[in-house]
Write an enzyme that holds these catalytic residues in place. Sequence first.
Site, mmCIF file in Angstrom:
data_model
loop_
_atom_site.group_PDB
_atom_site.id
_atom_site.type_symbol
_atom_site.label_atom_id
_atom_site.label_comp_id
_atom_site.label_asym_id
_atom_site.label_seq_id
_atom_site.Cartn_x
_atom_site.Cartn_y
_atom_site.Cartn_z
ATOM 1 N N LYS A 70 -48.619 -11.599 -7.041
ATOM 2 C CA LYS A 70 -47.533 -10.526 -6.826
ATOM 3 C C LYS A 70 -46.327 -10.884 -7.245
ATOM 4 C CE LYS A 70 -45.696 -8.538 -2.216
ATOM 5 N NZ LYS A 70 -45.832 -8.528 -0.685
ATOM 6 N N ASP B 177 -42.561 -5.806 9.914
ATOM 7 C CA ASP B 177 -42.962 -4.918 9.012
ATOM 8 C C ASP B 177 -44.386 -4.465 9.390
ATOM 9 O OD1 ASP B 177 -42.499 -2.541 7.805
ATOM 10 O OD2 ASP B 177 -42.553 -3.611 5.640
#
Length: 461
Positions: free
Chosen positions: A39, A131
Amino acid sequence: MSELPIIGGYTLGPVVHRGGMAVLREATHPDHPGPLLMKMPKMAEGEDPAAIVSFEMEQMILPRLTGPHVPRCYGAGHEPVPWIVMERISGGSLLPLLKRLPRAPEEVALLGAGVADALDGLHRQGVVHLDVKPSNILRRGSENGPMVLVDFGLSRAALLPDLMEEEFRLPYGTAPYMAPEQVMGIRGDPASDLFALGVLMYFFLTGKRPFGDPQRMADLKQRLWSDPTPPRAIVPECPPWLQEVILRCLEPAPERRHASAAHLAFDLRHPEAVALGPRAAKLKRDGWTKRIQRRFNPEFQPRLRRKAEALPQRDAPIMAVALDIDDISKEMSAALRDTVGRILAIRPNARVACLNVLRTNLLRPDNTLDREGRNKHVQRLLELRHWSAPLALPEHRLTHHVLEAVSASGAILEYATQNRVDHLILGAKAGGITQRVLGSMPTEVARDAPCSVTIVRVRDF
């Protein structure tokens, strides 16, 4: 045929996913059978600097997490670009389910219990996700495998500095799922994740979001006093116990939600144990007079307070050192580092925040990339890391911040005020006619700072 790029010893493959803030690519390594993902934050021209700061948060948090409900982290680094390598979870996310809503109440309860299990595992490690949404929830292996939480860029870890809170004043999150206290800038309460899970269950059960998809702060704040349409008014077959559980998750006051994610998971698996109250019987929203009362009468508004255990401990003072990377000599660099070291010897529990101000233009647009196509924010972070490396401090006691602002002194003073900095360290500028007439940035900061200030000067021999 061109060779595949290699970062940190990992060979990169094709792009798997492009998100709002980061890119995921396949990766391989001879020592790790995989499958693996690397990532990296998005760093094209015009990207939000919050993407880089949130990525730094994930680099700190993910390697510390263990258990079946998080992806295993294999490594992280900062050069030539910031990166994290993690295991690739075989099951997909919950996002495709949004195409086939609403779902049966039994399925929603089972799904919610699985997510609550994952949140319980996270909260027990001192981390709040902040989130929770369908795209950040994956299944490990089969359809009945455990839920896995991903993307910890907005998360808050109790034992780590909160870079998002320190550098940004506006709340970050996914608008439909943000808890009222999160909207008000309060991070670190596990109950915020329970609110988000309540939104997710409501959405999956009814096909509608309880508070819509607000785009303005004023609309986000409505969830502090405006109640959603009860699920049974939309889906009559919803059992009263499930409505009780969902509406309890959506309570504006965190203390009125479940005591923990484990309690929520238990209720979702044991309907007979759920105590039914007025929430279970509701078939319509509260009247406008009651909503107006909640809106304007302080007695009816939720008491949103920061939890003491989520805040930095005051026996660990914050020392901030500001570096002008564009104009700093080797002598000044060493002098600043020496000063920090001497103060650390006196205050061994202090945390050091390394600051640099990336000046922005007042009127014309700013370029986020330099002439070589490198992200300016990331390059300055790397330089701060190189400067601080000799201090040899553990990660939880050393942070790096690139503050983007028109005024360097204004940015440093705001950081010091908002984050309750105990001691500021700055380097003195060389004398000149402009400085003598108009004063200097260190002098301005020293005059207005809410804390002790040390200005370091290098002698001319």
